[in-house]
Write a protein that holds these residues in place. Structure first.
Motif, PDB file in Angstrom:
ATOM      1  N   GLY A   8     -24.713  -1.852  55.697  1.00  0.00           N
ATOM      2  CA  GLY A   8     -25.321  -3.079  56.005  1.00  0.00           C
ATOM      3  C   GLY A   8     -24.705  -3.856  57.092  1.00  0.00           C
ATOM      4  N   LYS A   9     -23.352  -3.929  56.960  1.00  0.00           N
ATOM      5  CA  LYS A   9     -22.794  -4.618  58.091  1.00  0.00           C
ATOM      6  C   LYS A   9     -22.528  -4.090  59.162  1.00  0.00           C
ATOM      7  CE  LYS A   9     -18.320  -6.517  59.221  1.00  0.00           C
ATOM      8  NZ  LYS A   9     -16.685  -6.508  58.703  1.00  0.00           N
ATOM      9  N   LYS A  10     -22.665  -2.749  59.324  1.00  0.00           N
ATOM     10  CA  LYS A  10     -22.707  -1.889  60.697  1.00  0.00           C
ATOM     11  C   LYS A  10     -24.039  -2.152  61.164  1.00  0.00           C
ATOM     12  CE  LYS A  10     -22.269   2.694  62.380  1.00  0.00           C
ATOM     13  NZ  LYS A  10     -22.019   3.910  62.074  1.00  0.00           N
ATOM     14  N   HIS A  15     -27.876  -4.793  64.892  1.00  0.00           N
ATOM     15  CA  HIS A  15     -29.232  -5.154  65.331  1.00  0.00           C
ATOM     16  C   HIS A  15     -29.364  -6.783  65.106  1.00  0.00           C
ATOM     17  CE1 HIS A  15     -31.260  -1.227  64.826  1.00  0.00           C
ATOM     18  NE2 HIS A  15     -30.495  -1.108  63.999  1.00  0.00           N
ATOM     19  N   CYS A  16     -28.636  -7.460  64.348  1.00  0.00           N
ATOM     20  CA  CYS A  16     -28.500  -8.866  64.176  1.00  0.00           C
ATOM     21  C   CYS A  16     -27.766  -9.904  64.772  1.00  0.00           C
ATOM     22  CB  CYS A  16     -28.731  -9.217  62.425  1.00  0.00           C
ATOM     23  SG  CYS A  16     -29.747  -7.798  61.718  1.00  0.00           S
ATOM     24  N   ALA A  17     -26.568  -9.345  65.136  1.00  0.00           N
ATOM     25  CA  ALA A  17     -25.414 -10.082  65.442  1.00  0.00           C
ATOM     26  C   ALA A  17     -25.707 -10.883  66.898  1.00  0.00           C
ATOM     27  CB  ALA A  17     -24.077  -9.534  65.202  1.00  0.00           C
ATOM     28  N   PHE A  18     -26.358 -10.410  67.526  1.00  0.00           N
ATOM     29  CA  PHE A  18     -26.539 -10.665  69.046  1.00  0.00           C
ATOM     30  C   PHE A  18     -27.212 -12.296  68.815  1.00  0.00           C
ATOM     31  CE2 PHE A  18     -29.045 -11.754  72.847  1.00  0.00           C
ATOM     32  CZ  PHE A  18     -28.230 -11.414  73.605  1.00  0.00           C
ATOM     33  N   CYS A  19     -28.267 -12.546  67.750  1.00  0.00           N
ATOM     34  CA  CYS A  19     -28.532 -13.770  67.850  1.00  0.00           C
ATOM     35  C   CYS A  19     -27.929 -14.656  66.438  1.00  0.00           C
ATOM     36  CB  CYS A  19     -30.149 -13.637  67.501  1.00  0.00           C
ATOM     37  SG  CYS A  19     -31.022 -12.746  68.796  1.00  0.00           S
ATOM     38  N   HIS A  20     -27.562 -13.950  65.543  1.00  0.00           N
ATOM     39  CA  HIS A  20     -27.248 -14.760  64.513  1.00  0.00           C
ATOM     40  C   HIS A  20     -25.569 -14.665  64.354  1.00  0.00           C
ATOM     41  CE1 HIS A  20     -31.001 -15.166  62.157  1.00  0.00           C
ATOM     42  NE2 HIS A  20     -31.173 -13.948  62.385  1.00  0.00           N
ATOM     43  N   GLY A  21     -24.839 -14.101  65.437  1.00  0.00           N
ATOM     44  CA  GLY A  21     -23.598 -14.062  65.183  1.00  0.00           C
ATOM     45  C   GLY A  21     -22.952 -13.599  63.986  1.00  0.00           C
ATOM     46  N   LYS A  22     -21.890 -14.310  63.685  1.00  0.00           N
ATOM     47  CA  LYS A  22     -21.285 -13.692  62.463  1.00  0.00           C
ATOM     48  C   LYS A  22     -21.868 -14.527  60.980  1.00  0.00           C
ATOM     49  CE  LYS A  22     -16.671 -13.435  64.247  1.00  0.00           C
ATOM     50  NZ  LYS A  22     -15.441 -14.060  64.269  1.00  0.00           N
ATOM     51  N   GLY A  26     -24.274 -18.295  65.608  1.00  0.00           N
ATOM     52  CA  GLY A  26     -25.011 -17.851  66.438  1.00  0.00           C
ATOM     53  C   GLY A  26     -26.157 -18.820  67.042  1.00  0.00           C
ATOM     54  N   MET A  27     -27.076 -18.359  67.730  1.00  0.00           N
ATOM     55  CA  MET A  27     -28.126 -19.007  68.276  1.00  0.00           C
ATOM     56  C   MET A  27     -29.300 -19.240  67.223  1.00  0.00           C
ATOM     57  SD  MET A  27     -29.449 -17.170  71.543  1.00  0.00           S
ATOM     58  CE  MET A  27     -29.303 -15.213  71.563  1.00  0.00           C
ATOM     59  N   GLN A  70     -29.861  -2.172  52.856  1.00  0.00           N
ATOM     60  CA  GLN A  70     -28.490  -2.591  53.057  1.00  0.00           C
ATOM     61  C   GLN A  70     -27.897  -3.617  53.884  1.00  0.00           C
ATOM     62  OE1 GLN A  70     -27.669   1.287  54.644  1.00  0.00           O
ATOM     63  NE2 GLN A  70     -27.079   2.405  52.789  1.00  0.00           N
ATOM     64  N   VAL A  71     -28.842  -3.999  54.939  1.00  0.00           N
ATOM     65  CA  VAL A  71     -28.562  -5.289  55.659  1.00  0.00           C
ATOM     66  C   VAL A  71     -28.776  -6.553  54.814  1.00  0.00           C
ATOM     67  CG1 VAL A  71     -29.409  -6.895  57.598  1.00  0.00           C
ATOM     68  CG2 VAL A  71     -29.256  -4.072  58.006  1.00  0.00           C
ATOM     69  N   ALA A  72     -29.894  -6.329  53.984  1.00  0.00           N
ATOM     70  CA  ALA A  72     -30.179  -7.702  53.344  1.00  0.00           C
ATOM     71  C   ALA A  72     -28.994  -8.017  52.252  1.00  0.00           C
ATOM     72  CB  ALA A  72     -31.832  -7.274  52.298  1.00  0.00           C
ATOM     73  N   GLY A  73     -28.399  -6.736  51.731  1.00  0.00           N
ATOM     74  CA  GLY A  73     -27.448  -6.934  50.765  1.00  0.00           C
ATOM     75  C   GLY A  73     -26.229  -7.511  51.468  1.00  0.00           C
ATOM     76  N   TYR A  74     -25.928  -7.188  52.854  1.00  0.00           N
ATOM     77  CA  TYR A  74     -24.867  -7.663  53.517  1.00  0.00           C
ATOM     78  C   TYR A  74     -25.191  -9.045  53.916  1.00  0.00           C
ATOM     79  CZ  TYR A  74     -21.653  -8.644  57.335  1.00  0.00           C
ATOM     80  OH  TYR A  74     -20.897  -9.521  57.779  1.00  0.00           O
ATOM     81  N   VAL A  75     -26.475  -9.465  54.243  1.00  0.00           N
ATOM     82  CA  VAL A  75     -26.638 -10.898  54.561  1.00  0.00           C
ATOM     83  C   VAL A  75     -26.683 -11.732  53.309  1.00  0.00           C
ATOM     84  CG1 VAL A  75     -28.700 -12.303  54.928  1.00  0.00           C
ATOM     85  CG2 VAL A  75     -28.396 -10.691  56.363  1.00  0.00           C
ATOM     86  N   ARG A  76     -26.975 -11.219  51.956  1.00  0.00           N
ATOM     87  CA  ARG A  76     -26.595 -11.924  50.806  1.00  0.00           C
ATOM     88  C   ARG A  76     -25.359 -12.074  50.527  1.00  0.00           C
ATOM     89  NH1 ARG A  76     -31.399 -14.456  50.261  1.00  0.00           N
ATOM     90  NH2 ARG A  76     -32.839 -13.364  49.368  1.00  0.00           N
ATOM     91  N   SER A  77     -24.445 -10.982  50.969  1.00  0.00           N
ATOM     92  CA  SER A  77     -22.762 -11.232  50.684  1.00  0.00           C
ATOM     93  C   SER A  77     -22.562 -12.567  51.506  1.00  0.00           C
ATOM     94  CB  SER A  77     -22.118 -10.037  50.873  1.00  0.00           C
ATOM     95  OG  SER A  77     -22.139  -9.597  52.303  1.00  0.00           O
TER      96      SER A  77
END
Length: 83
Positions: A8-10, A15-22, A26-27, A70-77
């Motif tokens: 999920g982190k990968k 896919h997401c870090a460009f806008c959301h950063g860590k 992010g912006m 998996q991304v959702a799980g990472y975001v929740r973490s």
């Protein structure tokens, strides 16, 4: 599980870090929160990842349903580790 979280982190970073950063630098929306306005449940979060939000966030391209979960799980973490 750790393998799903790592996957999920990968995908988040690709896919997401460009806008959301860590997650909080992010912006786009701050994701380092235990409660997300547009995603109060895990199902809602996957829907936001899959379909996007009108006016700014596009839906996921090239991710399987499993990868979106998996991304959702990472975001929740991120919210669970919030200060």
């Amino acid at each position: 599980d750790p393998a799903s979280l790592a996957a999920g982190k990968k995908n988040y970073e690709f896919h997401c870090a460009f806008c959301h950063g860590k997650g909080d630098d992010g912006m786009a929306a701050n994701l380092v929160s235990p409660t997300l306005i547009h995603a109060p449940s895990d199902t809602a979060l996957v829907s936001v990842i899959k379909n996007g939000l009108g006016g700014g966030m596009p839906g996921a391209l090239g991710m399987t349903d499993e990868e979106m979960w998996q991304v959702a799980g990472y975001v929740r973490s991120l919210g669970r580790s919030a200060p």
